[in-house]
Structure formats: structure tokens, C-alpha cells
Write a protein that holds these residues in place. Sequence first.
Motif: not given
Lengths: 319, 311
Positions: A75, A78, A99-100, A103, A133, A224
Motif C-alpha cells: 500500500a 502504491a 486508493a491505498a 488496495l 505482497c 492500507g
Amino acid sequence: MAVSFSRRIRSLAPVLVLLALCLVIASTNSNFLSVSNLIRLLSAAAIPLVLVMGATFVILMGSIDLSVEGVVALAAVAASMLVANDFTSLDLGFVALPAAMLLGGLLGLANGLLHVRLAIPSFMTTLGIGFACVGVATAILGGFTVRISDRTFRELTLGRLFDVPYSVWVAGLCVLVAWIIQERTRIGRWVYAIGTDEHTARQVGVPVERTRILVFALAGVFYGLGGAMSASQLGQGHALLSQGRLFTTITAVVVGGTALSGGVGSVLNSVVGVLVVIVLANGMVLMGIEPFVQQGVQGLLIILAVSLALDRSRLAVVK
Amino acid sequence: METFREYLPPVVLVLLVLAVGAIEPGFLAVDNLLTVTADTMTLFLMASGATFVIMMGGIDLSIQGVASMTSCIVAALLPELGFAAVPVALFAGAASGLLCGIVSTRLRIPSFIASLAISGIVTTVAYWASDTRSVLIAAGDRDSFLAWAVGDTGPLQNEILVGLVALLLLGLLLNGTPFGRYVRAIGSQERAVVASGIPVERVKILAFTLSGLMAGLAGVVMAGRLGSGSPTLANEFLLPAIACIIVGGTAITGGVGSIFRTFIGALTIAVVRIGMTFVGVSVFAQQIVFGLILVLAVAITMDRSKVTTVK
């Protein structure tokens, strides 16, 4: 009567430990209670608090989530690639935050689905997802570190309101949200029901599978957010930025008094647990102890807390 | 069904080797196969001891921390102690396994959390032993004291010999001694074993000690191969190590398994990795594939009748 007294002592023990710890450190070092050190403590506690809010629900169900470090790392990477940075040409600003979280939520959902649908113990699925991950984060960057040039995104953790970093306010908000989920929603009740006795919970109509999956996804959302906050705090994104987070998270949850066997504990216990871990780390720094000793001390804390808190009557066989 | 499960992993391995050979004929050259085997032995060593723990239905998450720790210890002590650094490092590995076993059994803490806690402690020891740096091993020291692990004997790399000796000894221990039978029995039906008066706790502690010892040996061999020890040397080895145990057909629910299966599992993991690289699967996707292989292998090998609720 004796039982309820010892139980009350037990539930207060984490707070007493925290107070005792503060007293001992404050009496040996006058800087400990200074305003600047207290703010430093809160600021150090912010990200662990966010992570712990997710992990607590998982552990309350009697499961475990070992994917913390992987999800946080991915995260963070990203998020750092979505804001202005030196690796991609994107500059989406605060979109990086939801967004994080999204995700993280999806990775948590994967944890939950694999765990429930394939009926695999959670430590195994989360170990696998977490490892994947970290691997993916490493492979995306190829050992490179993303540098964040977005000033406003960095303000998310570095900016201050009433002298206290925003990250602390965000963490406070997370605690509030988690507490509301625990106290005021059906999911909160169901988590306790599942952790206490899954068979009975199922018989009285608790949707055990759905709740489990949802709780793992919820935990992922918190991780995240924690990842985005780590990226903002460091101004970087790389695959190893979450090293040690899993350890701190689990230590905080169990030291706070939440039982690994499930059903006993609360998010507020975990807040106390985080403060114990952070105060102890801070105290060790003030006393000039090498930082690498902290992992060992946390390991001992886990053993101590679990052996004191475990309700042994429920464990006929320990695997 | 049982015979099917028994022979599936070796058959899969042979098919995988042939498949990779079909894509890249050079892969089947004897030299290359030996190199692949030698490269896989550290992973096998790390997984071999942990196989005992998993066969009891437990898990040891401290093996990568223990391997990193012994790599630091052996690298730091070789200049002073010479060959004696090796037994010291192995002793440290066994001691951390012993501690893990004692914490897990005497304090009745589930093994995954006990071993997680121990991994924190051994990591601190690793940083302390290495003074928070990676410690280089002088070429001279390596040639005189670690040649048994990283040199050649005739056409064979010594890693392979060390691996085969471990395979033989641990296999005998598991299949030819009361200890091995108890391990299997604890994994199948712990309550019954407790009731029959077998010293379950001692057997468990011994199994964890073996796991620590073998992880320690893996760390020493790794340090020899890489020419250095570091507190993060074996990071990212935990999952592949568990994966080889499970892919070999040992079930995490306990009772079923063998050291030979772990050996096959380790080679399978190695061949899959090489195969994916040949076919052009990105490192990115490989990590996801390994995560999924592990999860699927667990799902396939698990004995569902043994677990009523999955936590």
C-alpha cells in the motif's frame, strides 16, 4: 467473588503496567514527561494504532493476520507511486489515500476468501499473502526507492493541529471508528460471538463465513491506510519500509490484554497495548539502549503477555 | 487415496523436470541438475527440522531468524575460534529451538506465536553478534573451516553431501526411533498420546530443538556460500521453507509426512522457480505464484476430518 476480583485485576493489568512503566521511566529521566517527548510518543504511536485497529478484530475472532507487513509495504509503494514522485509521472494527490485503503481492503478480502472458502488456517493464508505482497512490492521497484515530492501529501502526517501531528488525529479517528464498529454494529457483536464459541454463534444464526471475510477485509483497509501514512511520514515508498510492523502490532494487541484464543479484549485494550510498546521503546531510547534490542524485548513481552492472559481452561491441546 | 498422495509429489517433480527440460534442453545436463540440487540444499536444511514440528501439527516461524542469527555468529567467530565457531553457531540454533519448545509447551502458548516471539529474540541476538552490520568471512577462513559445506568432493558439491547426510539421519530419526513414532502419533491424535503416558512435552521440545538446530545449520551453510553473515541473510526464506514441506505432501494438520517428502518438495520449489524464469514469467508474478502454490498445497494436503473450526 474471588473470580470476579481476579478478573477485574486482569482487565486492569495493562493500564497498571502502562502507568508503572511511565512512572519508572519518568523517575529516571526528566525528559520523559516533557511536552515535546509526549508529542513524539503520540506521533510514534499513530501508525501502530491504525494497524492495531484492524488486527484486533481478527484476533478477537481467534484468528491471526500475519500479512500486516506485506500489505502495509504494498500500500505504501502504491501510494508513493500515485502522488508526485520520481518513479512514475503520476500526480494524483490525495487520491492516493483512498486508493491505498482500497488496495489494502482487496488484499484483506483475498486473505479472508482464501481462509474461509478453502478452509485454511488464517496464519497460513495471511503468511502466503503477506509474503507475496512484499515480493510484489520488491519486484515492482526492483530495489529502487520512490521519493515523494508531493508536499501536501507529506503534510498528512507532518502537518500539525494544536501542535499535534495530523497523523495522531487520523489515528484517533481510526480508534473512534473501530470502537463504534465494535460497540454499535452487528459485525462487532458477531466478532465476539465467533471468537467465544463459533459453533454456538453459527447455531444462533450468525453469518460466520461472511463476518470472517468482512473482518479480514476491514483489517486490510486499516493496513492500507497505515501504508499510506508510512509513505507520507517517510516521504518514500519501498518494499522494506514496514519491517518490524507485524511484531509491534501483535505485541500491542496481546499486551493490551486481547486473548489470542478469541472473544476477550477490545480495541481500547489495544490502544493501551500500543502505548505500552511505544513508551517502552521510547524509554529504552532515553536510557541509551541500542534500538535493535527492542525486537527481543517485544518478543519477551509477547511470551509474557500471552502466558498471563491465556485462558487455559479452553485449551486442552496446544498446537 | 493414500498411495496417490504418497507418490504424487515425486511424480510431479519428475514431470516438472522433464517439462523444463523440454523448453530448455540444457537444463537436463547432469552438471546443471547437480548445481540446481546444490543450490536447493540450504532451503532443504532449513525445512528439514521444521518438518518434525509441522508433523506434530505445530509450526515454527522462527527458522529464518535462527538461520540469520547463526550466519552472524559463525561469521563473527570464525577469525577467533576457527572451526569451533561452527559448533557454537549450531548450539545457538539448537538453544533457540529448545527455548521455543519450552515456551510453547510449558507456558502452553500456541507454537506460531511462541516461535514468532522467539524470532524477535534471535533477531536481536543476530544484530548484537554482528554489531548491526553484515560480517564478511575471509576467503582463507572459508576455505579452511567451511569447506565441508561449500567445497567439492569429486564431482559432487559438498552442499549435496550435507543435505544427503541430513536426509539420511533425520529420516532414520523419524522412521526408526520411538521419538519419530511419537512425533507422528502426536500429530495424528495428541489427546490419545497424552493419555497413553508418552512424555509429549519432552518430544515436542526435542522436535523444536531439532528445528532450531537444522535452521542453524542452514544459516552456517548459507554464510559459507555467500561469504558473509548478516541479521537479514535468511529473510524471505521462511515461506519457501514452509512451502517445500507442504508441497512435499506433509500436512499442516500433522501426522502425515516425511523428511524425504520435504526433500522432494524443496527440489520441486526450485524447479518451478527455474521453469518460470525460463518461460519468462516475471519475478513480480513469481512471488504471487509461490504464495498461491503454498495456499493451494495447504488446502489439498489438509486433513479436514481433524479440524472442526478453522481459525
